[in-house]
Scaffold this motif. Sequence first.
Motif, PDB file in Angstrom:
ATOM      1  N   ALA A   1     -10.498  10.741   1.945  1.00 48.37           N
ATOM      2  CA  ALA A   1     -10.427  10.446   3.381  1.00 48.37           C
ATOM      3  C   ALA A   1     -10.964   9.051   3.682  1.00 48.37           C
ATOM      4  CB  ALA A   1     -11.211  11.497   4.163  1.00 48.37           C
ATOM      5  N   TRP A   2     -12.060   8.668   3.044  1.00 52.07           N
ATOM      6  CA  TRP A   2     -12.624   7.338   3.272  1.00 52.07           C
ATOM      7  C   TRP A   2     -11.699   6.240   2.737  1.00 52.07           C
ATOM      8  CZ3 TRP A   2     -15.982   6.464   6.783  1.00 52.07           C
ATOM      9  CH2 TRP A   2     -16.974   7.409   7.096  1.00 52.07           C
ATOM     10  N   ILE A   3     -11.074   6.491   1.598  1.00 51.65           N
ATOM     11  CA  ILE A   3     -10.148   5.507   1.041  1.00 51.65           C
ATOM     12  C   ILE A   3      -8.921   5.368   1.943  1.00 51.65           C
ATOM     13  CG2 ILE A   3      -8.588   5.033  -0.897  1.00 51.65           C
ATOM     14  CD1 ILE A   3     -10.711   6.218  -2.741  1.00 51.65           C
ATOM     15  N   PHE A   4      -8.440   6.492   2.479  1.00 47.94           N
ATOM     16  CA  PHE A   4      -7.307   6.449   3.402  1.00 47.94           C
ATOM     17  C   PHE A   4      -7.665   5.641   4.645  1.00 47.94           C
ATOM     18  CE2 PHE A   4      -4.997   8.666   6.972  1.00 47.94           C
ATOM     19  CZ  PHE A   4      -3.784   8.033   6.735  1.00 47.94           C
ATOM     20  N   LEU A   5      -8.865   5.853   5.185  1.00 52.11           N
ATOM     21  CA  LEU A   5      -9.317   5.072   6.333  1.00 52.11           C
ATOM     22  C   LEU A   5      -9.394   3.589   5.985  1.00 52.11           C
ATOM     23  CD1 LEU A   5     -10.479   4.818   9.193  1.00 52.11           C
ATOM     24  CD2 LEU A   5     -12.737   5.367   8.244  1.00 52.11           C
ATOM     25  N   SER A   6      -9.855   3.291   4.777  1.00 52.35           N
ATOM     26  CA  SER A   6      -9.927   1.897   4.333  1.00 52.35           C
ATOM     27  C   SER A   6      -8.544   1.267   4.257  1.00 52.35           C
ATOM     28  CB  SER A   6     -10.597   1.825   2.955  1.00 52.35           C
ATOM     29  OG  SER A   6     -11.895   2.380   2.989  1.00 52.35           O
TER      30      SER A   6
ATOM     31  N   ALA B   1      -2.047  11.245   4.640  1.00 54.77           N
ATOM     32  CA  ALA B   1      -2.953  12.115   5.392  1.00 54.77           C
ATOM     33  C   ALA B   1      -2.851  13.558   4.911  1.00 54.77           C
ATOM     34  CB  ALA B   1      -2.631  12.029   6.883  1.00 54.77           C
ATOM     35  N   LEU B   2      -1.642  14.017   4.620  1.00 56.83           N
ATOM     36  CA  LEU B   2      -1.458  15.375   4.087  1.00 56.83           C
ATOM     37  C   LEU B   2      -2.104  15.496   2.707  1.00 56.83           C
ATOM     38  CD1 LEU B   2       2.184  16.329   5.095  1.00 56.83           C
ATOM     39  CD2 LEU B   2       0.084  17.515   5.768  1.00 56.83           C
TER      40      LEU B   2
ATOM     41  N   LEU C   1       0.825  -1.212   0.000  1.00 57.82           N
ATOM     42  CA  LEU C   1       0.000   0.000   0.000  1.00 57.82           C
ATOM     43  C   LEU C   1       0.860   1.263   0.000  1.00 57.82           C
ATOM     44  CD1 LEU C   1      -2.859  -1.010   2.474  1.00 57.82           C
ATOM     45  CD2 LEU C   1      -2.988  -0.807  -0.018  1.00 57.82           C
ATOM     46  N   ILE C   2       1.983   1.248   0.740  1.00 51.64           N
ATOM     47  CA  ILE C   2       2.880   2.407   0.743  1.00 51.64           C
ATOM     48  C   ILE C   2       3.418   2.649  -0.662  1.00 51.64           C
ATOM     49  CG2 ILE C   2       5.135   3.249   1.540  1.00 51.64           C
ATOM     50  CD1 ILE C   2       3.047   3.542   3.658  1.00 51.64           C
ATOM     51  N   LEU C   3       3.849   1.583  -1.322  1.00 57.35           N
ATOM     52  CA  LEU C   3       4.378   1.709  -2.680  1.00 57.35           C
ATOM     53  C   LEU C   3       3.284   2.108  -3.663  1.00 57.35           C
ATOM     54  CD1 LEU C   3       6.660  -1.437  -2.558  1.00 57.35           C
ATOM     55  CD2 LEU C   3       7.444   0.922  -2.682  1.00 57.35           C
TER      56      LEU C   3
ATOM     57  N   PHE D   1       6.304   3.214   7.671  1.00 62.60           N
ATOM     58  CA  PHE D   1       4.843   3.148   7.547  1.00 62.60           C
ATOM     59  C   PHE D   1       4.194   4.451   8.021  1.00 62.60           C
ATOM     60  CE2 PHE D   1       4.873  -1.758   8.108  1.00 62.60           C
ATOM     61  CZ  PHE D   1       5.297  -1.889   6.802  1.00 62.60           C
ATOM     62  N   LEU D   2       4.659   4.954   9.155  1.00 60.70           N
ATOM     63  CA  LEU D   2       4.098   6.200   9.684  1.00 60.70           C
ATOM     64  C   LEU D   2       4.402   7.369   8.763  1.00 60.70           C
ATOM     65  CD1 LEU D   2       4.933   5.794  13.491  1.00 60.70           C
ATOM     66  CD2 LEU D   2       2.717   5.505  12.362  1.00 60.70           C
ATOM     67  N   LEU D   3       5.595   7.382   8.169  1.00 70.76           N
ATOM     68  CA  LEU D   3       5.960   8.444   7.236  1.00 70.76           C
ATOM     69  C   LEU D   3       5.058   8.409   6.001  1.00 70.76           C
ATOM     70  CD1 LEU D   3       8.122  10.690   7.079  1.00 70.76           C
ATOM     71  CD2 LEU D   3       9.538   9.104   5.760  1.00 70.76           C
ATOM     72  N   GLY D   4       4.831   7.204   5.486  1.00 71.00           N
ATOM     73  CA  GLY D   4       3.919   7.070   4.349  1.00 71.00           C
ATOM     74  C   GLY D   4       2.494   7.431   4.709  1.00 71.00           C
ATOM     75  N   GLY D   5       2.066   7.041   5.927  1.00 73.51           N
ATOM     76  CA  GLY D   5       0.720   7.401   6.379  1.00 73.51           C
ATOM     77  C   GLY D   5       0.556   8.896   6.542  1.00 73.51           C
TER      78      GLY D   5
END
Length: 296
Positions: free
Chosen positions: A249-254, A286-287, A99-101, A278-282
């Motif tokens: 936003a909904w896709i990010f939550l998914s 989010a931004l 997902l990050i990639l 992972f947190l950096l990608g998240g």
Amino acid sequence: MVAPRALLALAVCACYPASYLTNKYVLSVLKFTYPTLFQGWQVLVGGLLLHLSWRRGWVEMHGGSRSDVLTWLPASMLFVGIIYAGSRALSRLPVPVFLILHNAAEVIFCGHQKCFRKEKISSAKICSTLFLLAAVGCLPFNDPQFDPEGYFWAVIHLLCVGAYKIVRKAQNPSALSDIDQQYLNYIFSVALLAFASHPTGDLVSVLDFPFLYFYRFHGSCCASGVLGFLLMLSTVKLQSVVAPGQCAAWIFLSQVLTAGLSALLFDLVLTRATLGCFLLGGLGEALLVFSERKGS
């Protein structure tokens, strides 16, 4: 009474993890690594269900002219690259890594819009792409489950996703609706993957697959096709009734739900450095959501 928008958002949040986790189960646990057949089956089911939905009047399709179809052909070719490379990558990489990639395709899209189309990019979106780029750059060096072939196919996947976004953006406004575009993607993918199944060796090799006649394999494949279609349909419907920022936003939550559930269901070696990536990608994603909501 629950509003239709809320139902569509809940459908996306349910279908997204269910689709990804089912695919991961088939690809990694059952080890059905025959992408032309697996993805060909999924697009065949998606195309048939979409055609049935149109015949029943549940969705609208206009078809478009022959020139519209030919103009969309490069996007359909990229779509085949997306699903083929994505299947190869997901079979070898943990879901959060994939997902990050996958999300890093936004770097390609934003870079093209900034450098070639000279569009104004908000500072929030620039920061998000930098965070995504940093996460992707650091992840291979801090991934204890590093798989060179998996990362190779993930890079092909994100390049195809980025190019698909560019081509799709260049054709908007288009005479083809989102449903029309997806229907053409399905038709082209079925034809190309069926043709490629023999040269790639998948059609012959699948006869040696140990679970070929097992019900759990058949059930998982049926579920993957239906869930992929439901995810596509609910996402398209949600995009048509909410602002782009809300849909993002909904896709990010998914995606967060999908990554969290995958960590519980599949093997994931998590170190501090990997968690940081992972947190950096998240944070980058989010931004990006924030910039989309601000722009809308």
